[in-house]
Design a protein around this motif. Structure first.
Motif, PDB file in Angstrom:
ATOM      1  N   SER A  75      -2.753-134.196 -25.266  1.00  0.00           N
ATOM      2  CA  SER A  75      -1.639-133.378 -24.788  1.00  0.00           C
ATOM      3  C   SER A  75      -1.429-133.462 -23.281  1.00  0.00           C
ATOM      4  N   SER A  77      -3.646-129.496 -34.707  1.00  0.00           N
ATOM      5  CA  SER A  77      -4.446-128.449 -34.060  1.00  0.00           C
ATOM      6  C   SER A  77      -4.313-128.568 -32.548  1.00  0.00           C
ATOM      7  N   PRO A  78      -3.452-127.754 -31.938  1.00  0.00           N
ATOM      8  CA  PRO A  78      -3.235-127.846 -30.485  1.00  0.00           C
ATOM      9  C   PRO A  78      -4.519-127.732 -29.670  1.00  0.00           C
ATOM     10  N   ASP A  79      -5.470-126.925 -30.132  1.00  0.00           N
ATOM     11  CA  ASP A  79      -6.705-126.765 -29.371  1.00  0.00           C
ATOM     12  C   ASP A  79      -7.604-127.992 -29.459  1.00  0.00           C
ATOM     13  N   LEU A  80      -7.287-128.908 -30.380  1.00  0.00           N
ATOM     14  CA  LEU A  80      -8.062-130.142 -30.521  1.00  0.00           C
ATOM     15  C   LEU A  80      -7.267-131.373 -30.088  1.00  0.00           C
ATOM     16  N   ASP A  81      -6.100-131.151 -29.537  1.00  0.00           N
ATOM     17  CA  ASP A  81      -5.241-132.264 -29.142  1.00  0.00           C
ATOM     18  C   ASP A  81      -5.708-132.831 -27.803  1.00  0.00           C
TER      19      ASP A  81
END
Length: 251
Positions: free
Chosen positions: A30, A23-27
């Protein structure tokens, strides 16, 4: 799973990394460089795995030795052990809260343990230690946990950071007296956690469902009002503390 080693803790940390990856929005990683990500990952794994109670005594022994050698925490160059102990302490410190909170969490923990024991028994498996509803004594279980695990940990922290644990130790002393009083009054388990009698042939269904009375309960003529702990309500208004700027992240 995980070669039967710290299964719960390994699963939690593995799932955390999987969620960040999927989940990029929860990474949360990053924005960091690859080198920083590796260091963060290593520290997270070591810290979460240290919450396994199976390693408690080894962890506390190493921490005690380090405090003996360098009681000033600011002199510690490698703080991994300190981070491990802080997270571990947070994990086991419920009894050092004000008693209405400590009892509420104790009941929830005991209920979880007893439910596990019930399921193990239903599956024909040996019932795990501290999970037998029939032999469980909540005040004595809490006093044992405090004296064996929590208080020695807080006492060790007190030598290195007395201000950090002062309030926790004050609450803990009061909590010990509360549990001792409940034990002396005959409390074994709250009514909603008491084992139910086994159904007997020819016994009316309503009678089968009557909960067992215990010494000290109002129904048994005791003086202790043996009820579950009241719901835990947040104490508002909450004070917002400025923890300072977040660490710099790579663009």
């Amino acid at each position: 799973m995980y070669n039967d080693k710290s299964v719960n803790e390994n699963f939690h940390i593995a799932r955390a990394f999987a969620i960040a990856r999927e989940s990029p929005d929860l990474d949360i990683f990053s924005g960091f460089s690859l080198d920083d990500q590796k260091q963060i990952r290593k520290l997270m794994i070591e810290t979460v795995l240290s919450t396994d109670m199976a390693v408690h005594f080894d962890l506390l022994s190493r921490f005690t030795s380090q405090v003996d050698a360098k009681p000033d925490l600011s002199e510690w160059t490698d703080r991994t052990l300190l981070y491990q102990m802080l997270v571990h302490l947070a994990d086991i410190a419920n009894p050092s809260r004000p008693f209405h909170l400590a009892r509420g969490w104790a009941e929830r923990v005991i209920e979880e343990f007893c439910d596990q024991g019930d399921r193990e028994a239903a599956c024909g498996l040996p019932v795990s230690a501290m999970c037998n509803r029939v032999t469980m004594n909540m005040p004595r279980a809490q006093l044992g946990f405090i004296n064996i695990f929590l208080k020695p940990t807080l006492n060790c922290f007190e030598r290195a950071a007395p201000d950090f644990v002062r309030m926790a130790l004050e609450h803990l002393d009061l909590t010990i007296k509360e549990w001792q009083g409940l034990d002396a009054g005959g409390l074994v388990l709250p009514p909603h956690l008491m084992p139910q009698p086994s159904p007997q042939a020819g016994q009316p269904e309503q009678a089968q469902q009557q909960p067992q009375q215990q010494q000290g309960s109002p129904a048994a003529g005791g003086k202790i009002e043996d009820t579950r702990a009241p719901p835990m309500q947040p104490q508002l208004p909450l004070k917002v503390v400025d923890a300072g700027p977040l660490p710099k992240r790579h663009p």
